[in-house]
Design a protein around this motif. Structure first.
Motif, PDB file in Angstrom:
ATOM      1  N   TYR A  33     -37.299  48.119 -90.418  1.00 25.23           N
ATOM      2  CA  TYR A  33     -36.523  47.347 -89.446  1.00 25.23           C
ATOM      3  C   TYR A  33     -35.281  48.129 -89.030  1.00 25.23           C
ATOM      4  CZ  TYR A  33     -34.322  43.306 -87.215  1.00 25.23           C
ATOM      5  OH  TYR A  33     -33.741  42.447 -86.305  1.00 25.23           O
ATOM      6  N   LEU A  34     -34.632  48.775 -90.009  1.00 25.59           N
ATOM      7  CA  LEU A  34     -33.453  49.575 -89.707  1.00 25.59           C
ATOM      8  C   LEU A  34     -33.811  50.749 -88.800  1.00 25.59           C
ATOM      9  CD1 LEU A  34     -30.461  50.274 -90.161  1.00 25.59           C
ATOM     10  CD2 LEU A  34     -31.168  51.556 -92.197  1.00 25.59           C
ATOM     11  N   ALA A  35     -34.926  51.417 -89.089  1.00 26.82           N
ATOM     12  CA  ALA A  35     -35.358  52.541 -88.263  1.00 26.82           C
ATOM     13  C   ALA A  35     -35.606  52.099 -86.822  1.00 26.82           C
ATOM     14  CB  ALA A  35     -36.619  53.173 -88.845  1.00 26.82           C
ATOM     15  N   ALA A  36     -36.262  50.947 -86.670  1.00 20.95           N
ATOM     16  CA  ALA A  36     -36.516  50.427 -85.323  1.00 20.95           C
ATOM     17  C   ALA A  36     -35.206  50.019 -84.650  1.00 20.95           C
ATOM     18  CB  ALA A  36     -37.480  49.251 -85.389  1.00 20.95           C
ATOM     19  N   GLY A  37     -34.313  49.427 -85.423  1.00 22.16           N
ATOM     20  CA  GLY A  37     -33.035  49.007 -84.858  1.00 22.16           C
ATOM     21  C   GLY A  37     -32.198  50.181 -84.384  1.00 22.16           C
ATOM     22  N   ILE A  38     -32.135  51.233 -85.189  1.00 26.17           N
ATOM     23  CA  ILE A  38     -31.413  52.438 -84.771  1.00 26.17           C
ATOM     24  C   ILE A  38     -32.111  53.057 -83.560  1.00 26.17           C
ATOM     25  CG2 ILE A  38     -30.849  54.808 -85.447  1.00 26.17           C
ATOM     26  CD1 ILE A  38     -30.240  53.751 -88.244  1.00 26.17           C
ATOM     27  N   GLY A  39     -33.442  53.039 -83.588  1.00 32.25           N
ATOM     28  CA  GLY A  39     -34.187  53.552 -82.438  1.00 32.25           C
ATOM     29  C   GLY A  39     -33.834  52.815 -81.165  1.00 32.25           C
ATOM     30  N   ARG A  40     -33.730  51.485 -81.242  1.00 28.96           N
ATOM     31  CA  ARG A  40     -33.372  50.710 -80.045  1.00 28.96           C
ATOM     32  C   ARG A  40     -31.972  51.067 -79.553  1.00 28.96           C
ATOM     33  NH1 ARG A  40     -32.771  44.191 -79.908  1.00 28.96           N
ATOM     34  NH2 ARG A  40     -31.049  44.750 -81.295  1.00 28.96           N
ATOM     35  N   GLU A  41     -31.032  51.244 -80.478  1.00 33.50           N
ATOM     36  CA  GLU A  41     -29.680  51.630 -80.082  1.00 33.50           C
ATOM     37  C   GLU A  41     -29.693  52.964 -79.340  1.00 33.50           C
ATOM     38  OE1 GLU A  41     -26.780  49.796 -80.538  1.00 33.50           O
ATOM     39  OE2 GLU A  41     -28.238  48.246 -81.066  1.00 33.50           O
ATOM     40  N   ILE A  42     -30.483  53.909 -79.846  1.00 30.62           N
ATOM     41  CA  ILE A  42     -30.566  55.224 -79.208  1.00 30.62           C
ATOM     42  C   ILE A  42     -31.214  55.111 -77.829  1.00 30.62           C
ATOM     43  CG2 ILE A  42     -31.689  57.484 -79.372  1.00 30.62           C
ATOM     44  CD1 ILE A  42     -31.260  57.290 -82.440  1.00 30.62           C
ATOM     45  N   LEU A  43     -32.224  54.253 -77.708  1.00 32.12           N
ATOM     46  CA  LEU A  43     -32.923  54.102 -76.432  1.00 32.12           C
ATOM     47  C   LEU A  43     -32.061  53.466 -75.352  1.00 32.12           C
ATOM     48  CD1 LEU A  43     -36.494  53.067 -77.631  1.00 32.12           C
ATOM     49  CD2 LEU A  43     -35.814  55.213 -76.543  1.00 32.12           C
ATOM     50  N   GLN A  44     -30.956  52.875 -75.738  1.00 35.72           N
ATOM     51  CA  GLN A  44     -30.026  52.351 -74.735  1.00 35.72           C
ATOM     52  C   GLN A  44     -29.226  53.482 -74.085  1.00 35.72           C
ATOM     53  OE1 GLN A  44     -27.712  49.320 -76.725  1.00 35.72           O
ATOM     54  NE2 GLN A  44     -29.466  47.961 -76.965  1.00 35.72           N
ATOM     55  N   ILE A  45     -29.321  54.682 -74.692  1.00 38.96           N
ATOM     56  CA  ILE A  45     -28.585  55.839 -74.165  1.00 38.96           C
ATOM     57  C   ILE A  45     -29.530  56.848 -73.520  1.00 38.96           C
ATOM     58  CG2 ILE A  45     -27.020  57.727 -74.764  1.00 38.96           C
ATOM     59  CD1 ILE A  45     -26.191  56.040 -77.214  1.00 38.96           C
ATOM     60  N   VAL A  46     -30.627  57.178 -74.209  1.00 41.10           N
ATOM     61  CA  VAL A  46     -31.559  58.177 -73.665  1.00 41.10           C
ATOM     62  C   VAL A  46     -32.554  57.496 -72.730  1.00 41.10           C
ATOM     63  CG1 VAL A  46     -31.317  59.599 -75.725  1.00 41.10           C
ATOM     64  CG2 VAL A  46     -33.240  58.011 -75.561  1.00 41.10           C
TER      65      VAL A  46
END
Length: 322
Positions: free
Chosen positions: A75-88
């Protein structure tokens, strides 16, 4: 024009980090993470609320402590991934637990769960690459996932046999580890150093790149694990390169000319025969560097995964106490 801008004109630049601030600074097309990068990210202040949400989510799903911890990590990996996808604007690569590297069925189960978690938090499947170690079992899992529409990034790739098997499986992307190949040769040969042209990691990626293009494989070649900008410059023109923030900064500060180093040869139309499992295992294990670095890489990712789990377990106990 700086070298980073020149590189972007010929190669997709990917940030090899989970550091949100670094990603904002360099605005890469894609980003990639692994257990080592997630462990570092989990120690940053901006991710602490996300960690608490991951702990709370896992607790609601029941199961043993180990099962909850594993779910919390995903869940943490997906959550961090979503945060990154808001930028890239492109995709995020998220890695399956390296302890599953030799278990096809378990890799499939974990990959599907990661994609399910991404779906729950509103991330479209086409924006995610599932990272899997380039073992035979991992490659076979990726082959199934690709047929299901789950795109994969095959990591810890050191041998030509791994690259061939990945292409046969139709995976979306491979990550040959340039720097770790160099590390092995510096440690195990009499060489004191290599020019970028002589660098064995650079030569490995070039060989794979040309083989893929000559035989019409659509798998993206993404050079990874760089030790210096010379390696990166020697692969300018490769499909994609994933680069750490410090090396991105060095490229951005360099105003000299960056010539294209790789140009795709014409597709010959000749289809290469698929690599059988027995041939894969022999050829990969016959390459001492590749055999050693794959095992070492899996062990390192497992150690960092365990450290991340320990950190989350400690925080979960404190979370419950409050």
């Amino acid at each position: 024009m700086d070298k980073l801008s020149q590189l972007r004109s010929m190669t997709a630049v990917v940030a090899d980090t989970g550091d949100i601030n670094a990603i904002r600074q360099f605005t890469p097309l894609d980003a990639t993470t692994n257990p080592s990068l997630l462990l570092k990210a989990a120690q940053q202040a901006e991710y602490q609320p996300l960690i608490d949400r991951a702990i709370a989510f896992a607790a609601t799903q029941g199961g043993s402590d180990d099962e909850q911890t594993a779910l919390c990590c995903d869940y943490l990996a997906a959550g961090i991934g979503r945060e990154i996808l808001q930028i890239v604007p492109g995709r995020i690569s998220t890695e399956v637990d390296a302890r599953l590297s030799f278990d096809t069925a378990a890799t499939l189960e974990r990959a599907r769960r990661l994609m399910g978690l991404y779906a729950q938090i509103g991330v479209a499947p086409e924006r995610v690459l599932i990272k899997v170690a380039s073992t035979w079992e991992g490659i076979k899992a990726a082959e199934v996932l690709e047929r299901e529409g789950i795109h994969c990034n095959l990591t810890l790739l050191f041998s030509f046999a791994q690259a061939r098997a990945c292409a046969d499986a139709g995976v979306t992307l491979i990550s040959p580890f340039v720097g770790r190949i160099l590390d092995w040769h510096l440690k195990n040969t009499d060489a004191n150093g290599f020019t970028p042209e002589q660098d064995p990691g650079v030569q490995s990626v070039r060989r794979i790149y040309h083989f893929y293009k000559e035989h019409g494989y659509r798998t993206t070649v993404m050079g990874a694990s760089f030790r210096n900008t010379g390696q990166i410059e020697a692969l300018a023109g490769c499909d994609s390169l994933t680069i750490s923030p410090d090396l991105l900064a060095q490229l951005a500060a360099d105003q000299s000319e960056l010539p294209r180093a790789l140009t795709a040869p014409a597709d010959t139309g000749n289809t290469a025969a698929p690599l059988a499992e027995s041939d894969f295992r022999f050829q990969h294990n016959d390459d001492a560097m590749a055999h050693e670095k794959l095992g070492e890489g899996i062990r390192k990712f497992v150690l960092d995964q365990c450290a991340l789990e320990s950190q989350l377990q400690t925080r979960a106990r404190n979370f419950e106490a409050v």
